[in-house]
Structure formats: structure tokens, C-alpha cells
Scaffold this active site. Structure first.
Site, PDB file in Angstrom:
ATOM      1  N   LYS A  67     101.631  48.825 -21.511  1.00  0.00           N
ATOM      2  CA  LYS A  67     100.856  48.888 -19.935  1.00  0.00           C
ATOM      3  C   LYS A  67     100.153  47.416 -19.970  1.00  0.00           C
ATOM      4  O   LYS A  67      99.282  47.121 -20.536  1.00  0.00           O
ATOM      5  CB  LYS A  67      99.951  49.901 -20.032  1.00  0.00           C
ATOM      6  CG  LYS A  67      99.156  50.275 -18.671  1.00  0.00           C
ATOM      7  CD  LYS A  67      98.028  51.310 -18.615  1.00  0.00           C
ATOM      8  CE  LYS A  67      96.786  50.167 -18.808  1.00  0.00           C
ATOM      9  NZ  LYS A  67      96.600  49.348 -17.713  1.00  0.00           N
ATOM     10  N   SER A 117      87.801  45.574 -23.899  1.00  0.00           N
ATOM     11  CA  SER A 117      86.515  45.681 -24.438  1.00  0.00           C
ATOM     12  C   SER A 117      85.970  46.758 -25.493  1.00  0.00           C
ATOM     13  O   SER A 117      86.900  47.625 -25.855  1.00  0.00           O
ATOM     14  CB  SER A 117      85.715  46.382 -23.225  1.00  0.00           C
ATOM     15  OG  SER A 117      85.835  47.707 -23.131  1.00  0.00           O
ATOM     16  N   THR A 118      85.113  46.477 -26.243  1.00  0.00           N
ATOM     17  CA  THR A 118      84.704  47.457 -27.451  1.00  0.00           C
ATOM     18  C   THR A 118      84.490  48.642 -26.882  1.00  0.00           C
ATOM     19  O   THR A 118      84.996  49.602 -27.685  1.00  0.00           O
ATOM     20  CB  THR A 118      83.481  46.681 -28.138  1.00  0.00           C
ATOM     21  OG1 THR A 118      84.095  45.131 -28.497  1.00  0.00           O
ATOM     22  CG2 THR A 118      83.131  47.548 -29.430  1.00  0.00           C
ATOM     23  N   CYS A 149      87.900  36.325 -25.479  1.00  0.00           N
ATOM     24  CA  CYS A 149      87.028  37.009 -26.274  1.00  0.00           C
ATOM     25  C   CYS A 149      86.810  35.906 -27.599  1.00  0.00           C
ATOM     26  O   CYS A 149      85.942  36.186 -28.232  1.00  0.00           O
ATOM     27  CB  CYS A 149      87.859  38.225 -26.724  1.00  0.00           C
ATOM     28  SG  CYS A 149      89.409  38.075 -27.224  1.00  0.00           S
ATOM     29  N   GLU A 152      78.299  39.751 -24.409  1.00  0.00           N
ATOM     30  CA  GLU A 152      79.779  39.177 -23.777  1.00  0.00           C
ATOM     31  C   GLU A 152      79.827  38.938 -22.459  1.00  0.00           C
ATOM     32  O   GLU A 152      80.127  40.061 -21.907  1.00  0.00           O
ATOM     33  CB  GLU A 152      81.005  39.903 -24.735  1.00  0.00           C
ATOM     34  CG  GLU A 152      82.305  39.035 -24.312  1.00  0.00           C
ATOM     35  CD  GLU A 152      83.259  39.913 -24.940  1.00  0.00           C
ATOM     36  OE1 GLU A 152      84.115  39.003 -25.152  1.00  0.00           O
ATOM     37  OE2 GLU A 152      83.325  40.952 -24.960  1.00  0.00           O
ATOM     38  N   VAL A 207      85.682  50.596 -24.478  1.00  0.00           N
ATOM     39  CA  VAL A 207      86.964  51.365 -24.507  1.00  0.00           C
ATOM     40  C   VAL A 207      87.831  51.338 -25.620  1.00  0.00           C
ATOM     41  O   VAL A 207      88.552  52.393 -26.110  1.00  0.00           O
ATOM     42  CB  VAL A 207      87.894  50.438 -23.301  1.00  0.00           C
ATOM     43  CG1 VAL A 207      89.385  51.051 -23.404  1.00  0.00           C
ATOM     44  CG2 VAL A 207      87.290  50.579 -21.966  1.00  0.00           C
ATOM     45  N   GLU A 214      91.708  44.832 -30.855  1.00  0.00           N
ATOM     46  CA  GLU A 214      91.334  43.642 -30.684  1.00  0.00           C
ATOM     47  C   GLU A 214      90.395  43.504 -29.684  1.00  0.00           C
ATOM     48  O   GLU A 214      90.561  43.635 -28.579  1.00  0.00           O
ATOM     49  CB  GLU A 214      92.306  42.484 -30.550  1.00  0.00           C
ATOM     50  CG  GLU A 214      92.039  41.048 -30.711  1.00  0.00           C
ATOM     51  CD  GLU A 214      91.332  40.192 -29.345  1.00  0.00           C
ATOM     52  OE1 GLU A 214      90.062  40.268 -29.521  1.00  0.00           O
ATOM     53  OE2 GLU A 214      92.028  39.764 -28.860  1.00  0.00           O
TER      54      GLU A 214
END
Length: 451
Positions: free
Chosen positions: A151, A205-206, A260, A353, A208, A226
Site C-alpha cells: 500500500k 509515524s510512531t 526521519c 519531530e 501509527v 521504521e
């Protein structure tokens, strides 16, 4: 869904989003294709991957142009990104014939191990690096004998769709590699909940990533994550200050800071702080921001109006801005390279971030203070250390809590070496010689030789 060019705000293409029923159907097709792909002889699977690499190589200019229009990446970066997919395919084409088990000495028989493919692998790709990060997931998964459903991000699906076309042109069997453009809440969530998907690879993102990890736990489903970063660029007084300052903008402003691994905190030893800032200002103002399709452009736009608003929210009128670079006016989601000097280590400019072209410069006193500041974050993905002292380089590298560090360099990603984060920057490793094994189950077989 309209795909928007972030440099012009024009519609590039309109796509139909994949529905829940279509997602299920694609996963079922991948599941049915698995036995055939798994049984392809290792040498033949390797040849197919090399043919895929050749098809990508032939299509690099087209893929790069798609990425420029879809993502606003500079043409130079986009060519490198397409080339990275090609190189990954070439590198992991060597894996099927080298996916070795072991013969383990045991009494009473022979014991051997095998690396078996997991099954269907779901890869969820972010919008910031659509081609390379897609390749980091689907290439080693295919090499290990898995089938893949991928996806792409809603904002940036075009190059992934083209890669799927190139896979079919290269001769990969139907349904072995499928790309499903759609919403994360529909397609991505089904990767998490569908029992036929045996592993999920997610970059994003962390927040999610935590949700995906929790969902996969329901089925004890394998996961590689990641996630975010707030990486430190540590500059000691004994470093080559001219080089450290000249390269610092490219360690954070590449891809407009939407990375990131961006070194969005520059930690500078106090004794050389003022001199470093004097050197940094012209370097930042020299970053060429503009039309991403033009040769020589070094930074393009942010990905969307919504993301530009999010980045802008970190810089109200009273923000501690030291200096800025330039950015075009008019259509497009432009944002100038920006250097800030927060007065507190707890300032959101230092701790959060931002994912845009904003870098905080913070002084430190000594080596211990530098390590303390570098580690004062929930993230631990990447970072840089600038020093002429080899002993210090090794000490600080071992002390900084991050998965990827570079000394006198800002390089984070090489497909030959493992990539991943400490702490809340992720789980597992991608790339490198062992990546294929992360897409296998280790099977142990004992054969009795006793009469």
C-alpha cells in the site's frame, strides 16, 4: 483521489481507491500465488529479480519524472531513489541461492535447518520516500519466496504503481507483487487484520506504528517498524568546522526535512558555537530551493498544504529564529530552510519531530553533556558525530542510543548495511545481508539415523 503536484498544486492524476472487498480479493490472490512462487527454483527466482532490476534501470528517467511530479523531490534525488530500487533488486537477487540453513551436530541422527517464506507480506509505505522504502520491504520479501501486497501512501502512489507494472513486464508471475492504492484505515488496516497476511512492514509515524504493532499482536503477526526520529548532529570543537557547517544543511534539509533520519538537532560545543553559527548562516542561505524538475535544485516543496500548516505551527511570530534561507512564492507548498535557537531543551522545537526544514542548534559543554543531550529523546534512529579524535568518535558512537550513526558524514542508508532504530524509532532491521532472513521462519528438522 486526486494526486497533487506539491510544487504547482496541479492535479497530476486521479485514481480510484482500493475498497475493502478489493483489498481482500488481492490478499487472497497473493495467498493463492504463494505456492507457485515459493516453488520457483532459487536460480530462476534470482533471474526474475535481475530482470526486474533491468526493467527499473531502463525506466529510471520515467520513474524519476513521476516522483518529481508526485512528491516534489528534486530530479537528482528522484534518480537516486529509482536507482536504489534497481540496486536493491540486484543485491537481493543473490539471496535465493544463498538462503542457507545449517547442519547441526546432534546425537542419534542428522539435524538441519531451513528458512521458509512467511507467506503473504503486507508493506505500508510512507509519502516521504515512496520508491526506496517500498523497495526495502518488497525486494527482500520476494527474494525469500513470499508474495507481497503493498500500500503506497495516499499522497504518493504513482511510482509504486509503475514498479508493479515493471515487475509484470519483467516476468514476475501474476499476483506475486500487487500495489493497492488506498487509505491506511482501509487497505493498511486489512493487512493488519487479515489472517493470510503473515507479516506487516510499516514505515511512518510512531503513533501509527504503535497501533499497527498492537493490531498485529492479536494474531502474533510478524512486524517490522521504521518510525520517527529527532536525530542529533554533534559537532565537537576539534572538528573541521568549515566542513561540518557546510554539510549540516544537507543533513537536515534534504527532501525539505521530510526525512526521519534528518539531523534536526545540531549540538555544538560551546567554545565554537559562535563560529559555527557564523559558518552555518551562509551555508543555509545558499541552499537552492525551487523547481524540483530543474537540474541543480537542492530542495523542493513540502508534500501538501496540510503538512505545510503543521510545520508552520511550530514557528509563531515570536519563535527563536536565528536565520532563514529562501523559498519561492506563488503556487506550491514552499517553506524556507530555517534555523532556530531554542532557549530550553524542553522546547518542542528540540523535542518533537517537525518533519520539515527546521533545525534547532543547541550548545553543549563536554563529551558527557553531548551524549546526554543526544539521548534526551524518545527516538533513536540516526545521527552524526563530527570530530577529528578517533577515540572520541568510537566512544560517542557507542554511547549514543541510535541505530545508524555516521562520523564526519550524514549518510544513514546503504543497502549493504542494516537500517533501523532504537527506542521508539522502530522495531527490527531492514537492508543489509540479513534482511531476507527477516522474511522467513526458521524450521528445524531432525532425521533419526538409529536402527
Amino acid at each position: 483521489m486526486d494526486v497533487i503536484n506539491p510544487a504547482t498544486e496541479e492535479v497530476v492524476r486521479t485514481l480510484e481507491l482500493t475498497s475493502p472487498a478489493e483489498t481482500d480479493a488481492a490478499i487472497e490472490r497473493a495467498h493463492k500465488a504463494l505456492p507457485g512462487w515459493k516453488s520457483v527454483a532459487p536460480g530462476d527466482r534470482a533471474r526474475l529479480l535481475r530482470r526486474f532490476a533491468s526493467a527499473v534501470d531502463t525506466d529510471i528517467e520515467h520513474l524519476a519524472a513521476l516522483e518529481v511530479a508526485n512528491s516534489g523531490h528534486t530530479i537528482g534525488n528522484a534518480r537516486w531513489e529509482a536507482g536504489n530500487v534497481r540496486d536493491l533488486l540486484d543485491y537481493y537477487a543473490g539471496a535465493p541461492e544463498r538462503l542457507l540453513g545449517q547442519q547441526i551436530p546432534v546425537p542419534g541422527g542428522v539435524n538441519v535447518t531451513f528458512h521458509e517464506p512467511l507467506g503473504v507480506v503486507g508493506v505500508i509505505v510512507p509519502w516521504n520516500f515512496p520508491m526506496p522504502i517500498a523497495g526495502w520491504g518488497f525486494v527482500p520479501a520476494l527474494a525469500a519466496g513470499n508474495t507481497v501486497v503493498l500500500k503506497p501512501a495516499e499522497l504518493t502512489p504513482l511510482t509504486a504503481l509503475r514498479l508493479a507494472e515493471l515487475a509484470r513486464e519483467a516476468g514476475l508471475p501474476e499476483d506475486v507483487f500487487q500495489v493497492l492504492p488506498g487509505k491506511g484505515s482501509v487497505v493498511g488496516q486489512r493487512f493488519v487484520t487479515h489472517p493470510a497476511v503473515r507479516k506487516v512492514v510499516f514505515t511512518g509515524s510512531t503513533a501509527v506504528g504503535k497501533q499497527i504493532m498492537a493490531g498485529c499482536a492479536e494474531q502474533v503477526k510478524r512486524v517490522t517498524l521504521e518510525l520517527g526520529g529527532k536525530s542529533a548532529n554533534i559537532v565537537f570543537a576539534d572538528a573541521d568546522l568549515e566542513k561540518a557547517a557546510a554539510t549540516a544543511p544537507y543533513g537536515v534539509f534534504d527532501n525539505a526535512g521530510q526525512d526521519c533520519c534528518a539531523r534536526s538537532r545540531i549540538l555544538v560545543q560551546a567554545s565554537v558555537y559562535d563560529r559555527f553559527m557564523e559558518l552555518l548562516e551562509p551555508a543555509v542561505q545558499g541552499v537552492r530551493v525551487g523547481d524540483p524538475a530543474a537540474e541543480g535544485t537542492e530542495m523542493g516543496p513540502l508534500i501538501s498544504a496540510q503538512h505545510k500548516a503543521r510545520v508552520s505551527a511550530y514557528l509563531p511570530d515570536d519563535a527563536p529564529v536565528a536565520f532563514r534561507g529562501s523559498a519561492p512564492s506563488g503556487p506550491g507548498f514552499w517553506f524556507p530552510p530555517t534555523v532556530v535557537t531554542p532557549g530550553s531543551p524542553a522546547d518542542p522545537l528540540v523535542t518533537e519531530e517537525i518533519f520539515g526544514p527546521v533545525v534547532a542548534v543547541v550548545p553543549f559543554t563536554d563529551e558527557a553533556d553531548a551524549v546526554r543531550l543526544a539521548n534526551d529523546t524518545e527516538y533513536g534512529l540516526s545521527g552524526s558525530i563530527w570530530t577529528s579524535d578517533v577515540g572520541r568518535a568510537l566512544r560517542v558512537s557507542r554511547a549514543v542510543e541510535a541505530g545508524n550513526l555516521s562520523v564526519n558524514s550524514h549518510s544513514s542508508v546503504r543497502y549493504w548495511t542494516p537500517f533501523g532504530g532504537f527506542k521508539q524509532s522502530g522495531l527490527g532491521r531492514e537492508l543489509g545481508p540479513d534482511a531476507v532472513q527477516a522474511f522467513t521462519e526458521l524450521k528445524n528438522v531432525f532425521i533419526s539415523t538409529e536402527e
